[in-house]
Design a protein around this motif. Structure first.
Motif, PDB file in Angstrom:
ATOM      1  N   LEU A   1      26.846 -21.952   7.737  1.00  0.00           N
ATOM      2  CA  LEU A   1      26.124 -21.163   8.944  1.00  0.00           C
ATOM      3  C   LEU A   1      26.212 -21.362  10.803  1.00  0.00           C
ATOM      4  O   LEU A   1      25.490 -20.088  11.063  1.00  0.00           O
ATOM      5  N   ALA A   2      26.229 -22.556  11.043  1.00  0.00           N
ATOM      6  CA  ALA A   2      26.614 -22.391  12.589  1.00  0.00           C
ATOM      7  C   ALA A   2      27.527 -22.001  12.440  1.00  0.00           C
ATOM      8  O   ALA A   2      27.562 -22.316  13.899  1.00  0.00           O
ATOM      9  N   GLY A   3      28.962 -22.078  12.036  1.00  0.00           N
ATOM     10  CA  GLY A   3      30.037 -21.457  12.929  1.00  0.00           C
ATOM     11  C   GLY A   3      31.414 -22.056  12.644  1.00  0.00           C
ATOM     12  O   GLY A   3      32.231 -21.818  12.818  1.00  0.00           O
ATOM     13  N   ALA A   4      31.456 -23.274  11.766  1.00  0.00           N
ATOM     14  CA  ALA A   4      32.607 -23.628  11.089  1.00  0.00           C
ATOM     15  C   ALA A   4      33.741 -22.996  10.175  1.00  0.00           C
ATOM     16  O   ALA A   4      32.586 -21.962   9.542  1.00  0.00           O
ATOM     17  N   ASP A   5      35.046 -23.343  10.317  1.00  0.00           N
ATOM     18  CA  ASP A   5      35.611 -22.832  10.089  1.00  0.00           C
ATOM     19  C   ASP A   5      35.729 -22.445   8.551  1.00  0.00           C
ATOM     20  O   ASP A   5      37.225 -23.432   7.460  1.00  0.00           O
ATOM     21  N   PHE A   6      35.058 -21.972   7.271  1.00  0.00           N
ATOM     22  CA  PHE A   6      35.252 -22.616   5.768  1.00  0.00           C
ATOM     23  C   PHE A   6      35.158 -21.261   5.697  1.00  0.00           C
ATOM     24  O   PHE A   6      34.564 -19.760   6.825  1.00  0.00           O
ATOM     25  N   PRO A   7      35.860 -21.045   4.382  1.00  0.00           N
ATOM     26  CA  PRO A   7      36.500 -19.463   3.776  1.00  0.00           C
ATOM     27  C   PRO A   7      35.274 -18.638   3.509  1.00  0.00           C
ATOM     28  O   PRO A   7      34.549 -17.548   3.414  1.00  0.00           O
TER      29      PRO A   7
ATOM     30  N   VAL B   1      31.320 -14.637   3.625  1.00  0.00           N
ATOM     31  CA  VAL B   1      30.986 -14.086   2.971  1.00  0.00           C
ATOM     32  C   VAL B   1      29.119 -14.171   4.090  1.00  0.00           C
ATOM     33  O   VAL B   1      28.354 -13.238   3.658  1.00  0.00           O
ATOM     34  N   LEU B   2      29.326 -15.743   4.560  1.00  0.00           N
ATOM     35  CA  LEU B   2      27.703 -15.390   5.474  1.00  0.00           C
ATOM     36  C   LEU B   2      27.712 -14.738   6.631  1.00  0.00           C
ATOM     37  O   LEU B   2      26.479 -14.442   6.642  1.00  0.00           O
ATOM     38  N   LYS B   3      28.571 -14.435   7.092  1.00  0.00           N
ATOM     39  CA  LYS B   3      28.425 -13.825   8.286  1.00  0.00           C
ATOM     40  C   LYS B   3      28.904 -12.236   8.219  1.00  0.00           C
ATOM     41  O   LYS B   3      28.152 -11.467   9.017  1.00  0.00           O
ATOM     42  N   GLN B   4      29.409 -11.617   7.255  1.00  0.00           N
ATOM     43  CA  GLN B   4      29.278 -10.048   7.335  1.00  0.00           C
ATOM     44  C   GLN B   4      28.196  -9.457   6.501  1.00  0.00           C
ATOM     45  O   GLN B   4      27.032 -10.434   6.778  1.00  0.00           O
ATOM     46  N   ASP B   5      28.072  -8.927   7.289  1.00  0.00           N
ATOM     47  CA  ASP B   5      26.875  -7.408   7.329  1.00  0.00           C
ATOM     48  C   ASP B   5      26.989  -6.293   6.052  1.00  0.00           C
ATOM     49  O   ASP B   5      25.878  -5.310   6.165  1.00  0.00           O
ATOM     50  N   ARG B   6      27.858  -6.557   5.180  1.00  0.00           N
ATOM     51  CA  ARG B   6      27.407  -5.453   4.360  1.00  0.00           C
ATOM     52  C   ARG B   6      26.715  -5.114   3.323  1.00  0.00           C
ATOM     53  O   ARG B   6      26.008  -4.759   2.913  1.00  0.00           O
TER      54      ARG B   6
END
Length: 233
Positions: free
Chosen positions: A209-215, A219-224
């Motif tokens: 959630l803080a921006g680490a580059d995990f796959p 899912v968490l950053k999309q806005d759909r």
């Protein structure tokens, strides 16, 4: 970052299983009443087993529900590694035994996952869209579905403009070759849940959630679609 990440925390895993199962059942029941049918895509692994057992006992019209998988190891359904086998023994029981089930493993192409993609993709597309419910998990490396770090088709799978419903995936942490719904197909749902357990998963979620580059961050950053995270220690 998607502002629509709703976090639900519970004191123990049994309470989580009960709450999430009832929530999912309510979504499926509402879909049946509104449209005459419901579809749900579920994940494998050990985390959802108790929740599946509770969900299987919910009294909805399971004969109108189709269950499929978010991803699968490319192993036959009689393998201990098969997500289809686990789902059949935990979810497709009791009330839910009359649900329809679409596995992703294709025995006709058992030796070559890539040769199966077109046929499996057509079967997934035939379910219609959107799904009513998608249930995701998360591994200790931050993967969800079969979006593994270093996966050979990871960028393609996470491409929000991608058109393929399913892709193959090979990665060091994946074991066998895999088949997985693409991120656009995962997000094509009326309700999206992430079910995680343990302090290590909570910490990893916080990093994503803080921006680490995990796959899982894709899912968490999309806005759909909003993501409802269910966690217990």
């Amino acid at each position: 970052m998607n502002a629509k990440v709703n976090r639900h925390e519970f004191a123990d895993r049994l309470t989580l299983a009960d709450k999430l199962a009832r929530e999912v059942a309510a979504k499926l029941d509402a879909a049946i009443k509104a449209r005459g049918k419901a579809t749900i895509a579920v994940s494998g692994g050990g985390t959802p087993k108790v929740m599946f057992a509770v969900l299987a006992e919910q009294e909805i019209d399971w004969s109108r529900v189709t269950v499929t998988l978010v991803d699968e190891r490319w192993v036959d359904t009689d393998s201990d590694r098969s997500n289809a086998r686990m789902v059949s023994s935990t979810l497709l029981t009791h009330e839910a035994r009359v649900a329809s089930f679409l596995p992703l493993f294709d025995r006709a192409h058992k030796d070559d996952v890539d040769a199966a993609l077109a046929d499996v993709g057509k079967r997934v597309d035939a379910l219609g869209s959107p799904f009513d419910v998608v249930l995701l998990g998360m591994g200790p490396d931050g993967h969800t579905a079969s979006f593994f770090p270093g996966g050979d088709h990871l960028a393609e799978a996470l491409d929000l403009a991608g058109k393929q419903p399913v892709l193959s995936m090979r990665a060091e942490g994946a074991g066998e070759p895999r088949i997985t719904l693409s991120l656009p197909r995962v997000l094509d749902t009326r309700a999206l849940y992430l079910h995680i357990e343990g302090d290590d998963k909570k910490d990893l979620l916080g990093k994503a959630l803080a921006g680490a580059d995990f796959p899982i961050a894709a899912v968490l950053k999309q806005d759909r679609v909003p993501v409802d995270v269910y966690w217990a220690p």
